[in-house]
Design a protein around this motif. Structure first.
Motif, mmCIF file in Angstrom:
data_model
loop_
_atom_site.group_PDB
_atom_site.id
_atom_site.type_symbol
_atom_site.label_atom_id
_atom_site.label_comp_id
_atom_site.label_asym_id
_atom_site.label_seq_id
_atom_site.Cartn_x
_atom_site.Cartn_y
_atom_site.Cartn_z
ATOM 1 N N GLY A 97 0.776 -1.224 0.000
ATOM 2 C CA GLY A 97 0.000 0.000 0.000
ATOM 3 C C GLY A 97 0.812 1.280 0.000
ATOM 4 O O GLY A 97 0.324 2.340 -0.384
ATOM 5 N N LYS A 98 2.077 1.209 0.400
ATOM 6 C CA LYS A 98 2.876 2.430 0.562
ATOM 7 C C LYS A 98 3.355 3.036 -0.755
ATOM 8 O O LYS A 98 3.803 4.174 -0.777
ATOM 9 C CB LYS A 98 4.056 2.153 1.484
ATOM 10 C CG LYS A 98 3.590 1.855 2.903
ATOM 11 C CD LYS A 98 4.729 1.800 3.877
ATOM 12 C CE LYS A 98 4.201 1.657 5.277
ATOM 13 N NZ LYS A 98 4.395 0.368 5.863
ATOM 14 N N PHE A 99 3.255 2.265 -1.839
ATOM 15 C CA PHE A 99 3.700 2.783 -3.130
ATOM 16 C C PHE A 99 2.570 2.830 -4.148
ATOM 17 O O PHE A 99 2.814 2.998 -5.343
ATOM 18 C CB PHE A 99 4.885 1.961 -3.656
ATOM 19 C CG PHE A 99 6.094 2.082 -2.762
ATOM 20 C CD1 PHE A 99 6.863 3.231 -2.769
ATOM 21 C CD2 PHE A 99 6.427 1.068 -1.884
ATOM 22 C CE1 PHE A 99 7.958 3.366 -1.928
ATOM 23 C CE2 PHE A 99 7.519 1.184 -1.042
ATOM 24 C CZ PHE A 99 8.293 2.338 -1.059
ATOM 25 N N ASP A 100 1.348 2.737 -3.669
ATOM 26 C CA ASP A 100 0.189 2.772 -4.568
ATOM 27 C C ASP A 100 0.080 4.094 -5.327
ATOM 28 O O ASP A 100 -0.524 4.151 -6.393
ATOM 29 C CB ASP A 100 -1.107 2.510 -3.793
ATOM 30 C CG ASP A 100 -1.217 1.062 -3.336
ATOM 31 O OD1 ASP A 100 -0.358 0.227 -3.719
ATOM 32 O OD2 ASP A 100 -2.164 0.755 -2.588
ATOM 33 N N GLU A 101 0.704 5.156 -4.812
ATOM 34 C CA GLU A 101 0.674 6.454 -5.491
ATOM 35 C C GLU A 101 1.309 6.392 -6.880
ATOM 36 O O GLU A 101 1.057 7.259 -7.720
ATOM 37 C CB GLU A 101 1.381 7.513 -4.656
ATOM 38 C CG GLU A 101 2.887 7.265 -4.532
ATOM 39 C CD GLU A 101 3.577 8.221 -3.576
ATOM 40 O OE1 GLU A 101 3.967 9.320 -4.024
ATOM 41 O OE2 GLU A 101 3.715 7.856 -2.405
ATOM 42 N N PHE A 102 2.103 5.349 -7.142
ATOM 43 C CA PHE A 102 2.780 5.241 -8.430
ATOM 44 C C PHE A 102 1.984 4.430 -9.452
ATOM 45 O O PHE A 102 2.455 4.216 -10.569
ATOM 46 C CB PHE A 102 4.184 4.651 -8.239
ATOM 47 C CG PHE A 102 5.032 5.500 -7.342
ATOM 48 C CD1 PHE A 102 5.406 6.783 -7.715
ATOM 49 C CD2 PHE A 102 5.415 5.044 -6.092
ATOM 50 C CE1 PHE A 102 6.158 7.588 -6.876
ATOM 51 C CE2 PHE A 102 6.175 5.838 -5.244
ATOM 52 C CZ PHE A 102 6.540 7.113 -5.640
ATOM 53 N N LYS A 103 0.771 4.018 -9.084
ATOM 54 C CA LYS A 103 -0.059 3.237 -10.004
ATOM 55 C C LYS A 103 -0.440 4.019 -11.257
ATOM 56 O O LYS A 103 -0.802 3.424 -12.260
ATOM 57 C CB LYS A 103 -1.308 2.711 -9.292
ATOM 58 C CG LYS A 103 -0.990 1.582 -8.329
ATOM 59 C CD LYS A 103 -2.241 1.015 -7.691
ATOM 60 C CE LYS A 103 -1.881 -0.178 -6.822
ATOM 61 N NZ LYS A 103 -3.061 -0.790 -6.213
ATOM 62 N N SER A 104 -0.340 5.346 -11.213
ATOM 63 C CA SER A 104 -0.609 6.138 -12.421
ATOM 64 C C SER A 104 0.582 6.095 -13.383
ATOM 65 O O SER A 104 0.441 6.406 -14.566
ATOM 66 C CB SER A 104 -0.925 7.585 -12.048
ATOM 67 O OG SER A 104 0.197 8.188 -11.418
ATOM 68 N N LEU A 105 1.766 5.699 -12.880
ATOM 69 C CA LEU A 105 2.966 5.613 -13.710
ATOM 70 C C LEU A 105 3.241 4.198 -14.210
ATOM 71 O O LEU A 105 3.814 4.021 -15.288
ATOM 72 C CB LEU A 105 4.195 6.087 -12.923
ATOM 73 C CG LEU A 105 4.198 7.530 -12.445
ATOM 74 C CD1 LEU A 105 5.438 7.796 -11.594
ATOM 75 C CD2 LEU A 105 4.155 8.470 -13.636
ATOM 76 N N CYS A 106 2.883 3.206 -13.382
ATOM 77 C CA CYS A 106 3.177 1.817 -13.728
ATOM 78 C C CYS A 106 2.355 0.896 -12.821
ATOM 79 O O CYS A 106 1.747 1.345 -11.854
ATOM 80 C CB CYS A 106 4.666 1.520 -13.561
ATOM 81 S SG CYS A 106 5.263 1.612 -11.856
ATOM 82 N N GLU A 107 2.383 -0.375 -13.137
ATOM 83 C CA GLU A 107 1.762 -1.370 -12.263
ATOM 84 C C GLU A 107 2.584 -1.442 -10.977
ATOM 85 O O GLU A 107 3.804 -1.252 -11.005
ATOM 86 C CB GLU A 107 1.774 -2.727 -12.977
ATOM 87 C CG GLU A 107 1.128 -3.849 -12.217
ATOM 88 C CD GLU A 107 1.171 -5.172 -12.977
ATOM 89 O OE1 GLU A 107 0.750 -6.175 -12.375
ATOM 90 O OE2 GLU A 107 1.623 -5.206 -14.133
ATOM 91 N N VAL A 108 1.945 -1.703 -9.852
ATOM 92 C CA VAL A 108 2.637 -1.843 -8.576
ATOM 93 C C VAL A 108 2.290 -3.219 -8.003
ATOM 94 O O VAL A 108 1.114 -3.552 -7.847
ATOM 95 C CB VAL A 108 2.239 -0.729 -7.580
ATOM 96 C CG1 VAL A 108 2.936 -0.929 -6.240
ATOM 97 C CG2 VAL A 108 2.564 0.651 -8.157
ATOM 98 N N VAL A 109 3.325 -4.002 -7.712
ATOM 99 C CA VAL A 109 3.145 -5.368 -7.210
ATOM 100 C C VAL A 109 3.919 -5.511 -5.905
ATOM 101 O O VAL A 109 5.076 -5.090 -5.809
ATOM 102 C CB VAL A 109 3.660 -6.403 -8.238
ATOM 103 C CG1 VAL A 109 3.628 -7.814 -7.665
ATOM 104 C CG2 VAL A 109 2.861 -6.321 -9.527
ATOM 105 N N TYR A 110 3.266 -6.109 -4.904
ATOM 106 C CA TYR A 110 3.911 -6.390 -3.620
ATOM 107 C C TYR A 110 4.067 -7.902 -3.498
ATOM 108 O O TYR A 110 3.073 -8.625 -3.466
ATOM 109 C CB TYR A 110 3.077 -5.844 -2.460
ATOM 110 C CG TYR A 110 2.853 -4.355 -2.538
ATOM 111 C CD1 TYR A 110 3.840 -3.462 -2.130
ATOM 112 C CD2 TYR A 110 1.656 -3.827 -3.030
ATOM 113 C CE1 TYR A 110 3.641 -2.086 -2.205
ATOM 114 C CE2 TYR A 110 1.447 -2.455 -3.099
ATOM 115 C CZ TYR A 110 2.441 -1.596 -2.693
ATOM 116 O OH TYR A 110 2.244 -0.241 -2.769
#
Length: 136
Positions: A97-110
């Motif tokens: 959840g801490k890097f979800d702000e980058f979902k507008s730039l790329c996919e985010v996977v934990y």
């Protein structure tokens, strides 16, 4: 797909290797940002055991890693994603959840962390270990 991830990677261990190998399997190219010594100090109030040049050398030597750079600032993650044309940011699930702000730039996977291993744990184990007598 181009993958990017970030970490300190101090006291390199199998948990680090596992997440890097799994990240690489998600794409055709893996770029790794290794936290600068100063950045690590600002986050944890201690410097890494291994300095940033040693940590960069270790990460660069891995066959699953294509590019390595020094991450100077947490605030520059978006810039790093753009600079390296990343399609996906991969982080351990301790950051969920801490890097979800980058979902507008790329996919985010934990990705799940390897259980029962961390650099902090390793450092504490080493600190607690009794010193051996040279005659033993």
């Amino acid at each position: 797909m181009r993958i990017i991830t970030f970490g300190t990677f101090d006291m390199f261990h199998v948990g680090h290797l596992n997440i890097l190998e799994r990240a690489r399997k998600l794409g055709s190219h893996l770029t790794v940002g290794v936290s600068a010594d100063a950045l690590n100090f600002s986050k944890k109030q201690r410097y890494p055991i291994c300095d940033q040049d040693e940590r960069m050398r270790i990460i660069s030597a891995l066959k699953c890693v294509d590019d390595v750079f020094v991450e100077e600032s947490l605030e520059l993650k978006g810039e790093y994603i753009r600079r390296f044309n990343a399609d996906c940011l991969v982080m351990g699930d301790d950051w969920a959840g801490k890097f979800d702000e980058f979902k507008s730039l790329c996919e985010v996977v934990y990705l799940p962390r390897t259980p029962s291993i961390s650099t902090t744990e390793l450092i504490e184990i080493v600190r607690a270990a009794p010193l051996r007598n040279k005659e033993d």
